[in-house]
Design an enzyme around this catalytic site. Structure first.
Site, PDB file in Angstrom:
ATOM      1  CD  GLU A 130      -2.803  -1.255   0.031  1.00  0.00           C
ATOM      2  OE1 GLU A 130      -3.051  -0.203  -0.598  1.00  0.00           O
ATOM      3  OE2 GLU A 130      -3.261  -2.361  -0.307  1.00  0.00           O
ATOM      4  CD  GLU A 192      -3.560  -3.120  -6.883  1.00  0.00           C
ATOM      5  OE1 GLU A 192      -2.979  -3.811  -6.033  1.00  0.00           O
ATOM      6  OE2 GLU A 192      -4.183  -2.085  -6.607  1.00  0.00           O
TER       7      GLU A 192
END
Length: 269
Positions: A130, A192
């Site tokens: 993250e 991602e």
């Protein structure tokens, strides 16, 4: 759609792209149209709203665990620069198996993630991922892509007379789907995958065993009962693809792990 319409949309998107070209940490071309200050302000605002609307987990053991891991990740040299002052960490009381990081130095972990992350290294893989999004400017890139795509479609809609005719509306509908599958989702999957690799390096440099990142995604697969969305229509790579990519970069990560100045001990609650 006629060839001239295709050409017009391409020109619009190309012109917008020229206004905000950038390069990600892995060398991938990015569209970033917003200043770091603007992104930090939006991140802080979103974080404050989340804390108002979402219950906070006040369990002391949960907070010690999450803060121990998060502080080790954010102490890695270079990570502090992505925060507007310092990184803030909040554990939210929710069954969601998720976490996030926002520009401005804001980290949120949902308590539903803790049973899936069996140790500090597995949570470090998630938080590193993250934080990797923020370091790579992915929030800026996502907003810029959305803005550019919607802007291009709006101009084309005007070119078609506002999409008022049945044919114009059908074209705009098809363009919207085409833009979503052909532009936004592939970029999101690339982001991602990039965050996975940045997170792998961050956790290793922070002193967490990077091999636990692979076990994390095996846990994620088990938690989802093996049900995963079609990779082509998903904003995330499949768990198996993520594991393969992580394993391909594991040798370098292990070297960083062995060179780490400390190996944090963060007891799981």
């Amino acid at each position: 759609m006629t060839r001239s319409m295709h050409r017009l949309l391409a020109i619009i998107l190309f012109a917008v792209a020229l206004a905000g070209c950038a390069t990600s940490p892995t060398g991938r071309s990015q569209l970033k149209m917003f200043s770091p200050q603007k992104m930090a302000a939006m991140g802080d605002q979103s974080y404050a709203q989340l804390k108002q609307k979402t219950p906070i987990d006040h369990n002391a053991a949960d907070n010690r665990f999450v803060e121990c891991v998060a502080h080790a990740i954010t102490a890695v040299p270079g990570v502090e620069q992505a925060a507007d002052g310092s990184w803030h960490v909040t554990v939210f009381k929710s069954k969601q198996i998720n976490a996030f990081a926002l520009p401005g130095g804001n980290i949120g972990v949902y308590s539903g993630l803790l049973p899936v992350t069996k140790n500090g290294a597995q949570l470090a893989a998630v938080i590193g991922h993250e934080v990797g999004h923020v370091l790579a400017g992915h929030p800026n890139e996502r907003m810029s892509e959305q803005y550019a795509t919607q802007g291009g479609l709006s101009v084309l809609s005007a070119f078609l007379g506002g999409g008022s005719s049945g044919g114009g509306q059908a074209i705009m509908s098809a363009l919207g789907v085409g833009a979503q599958v052909g532009i936004l989702l592939p970029f999101s999957r690339a982001q991602e995958s990039e965050a996975d690799l940045i997170g792998l390096e961050l956790m290793a440099r922070a002193g967490f065993d990077p091999r636990q990142s692979v076990q994390l995604w095996k846990n994620m697969t088990a938690a989802s009962n093996g049900q995963q969305p079609n990779p082509f229509l998903s904003t995330h790579p499949s768990n198996n693809n993520r594991i393969q990519a992580l394993e391909a970069h594991m040798n370098k990560a292990m070297q960083l792990y062995q060179q780490a100045p400390r190996h944090p001990s963060c007891p799981h609650p």
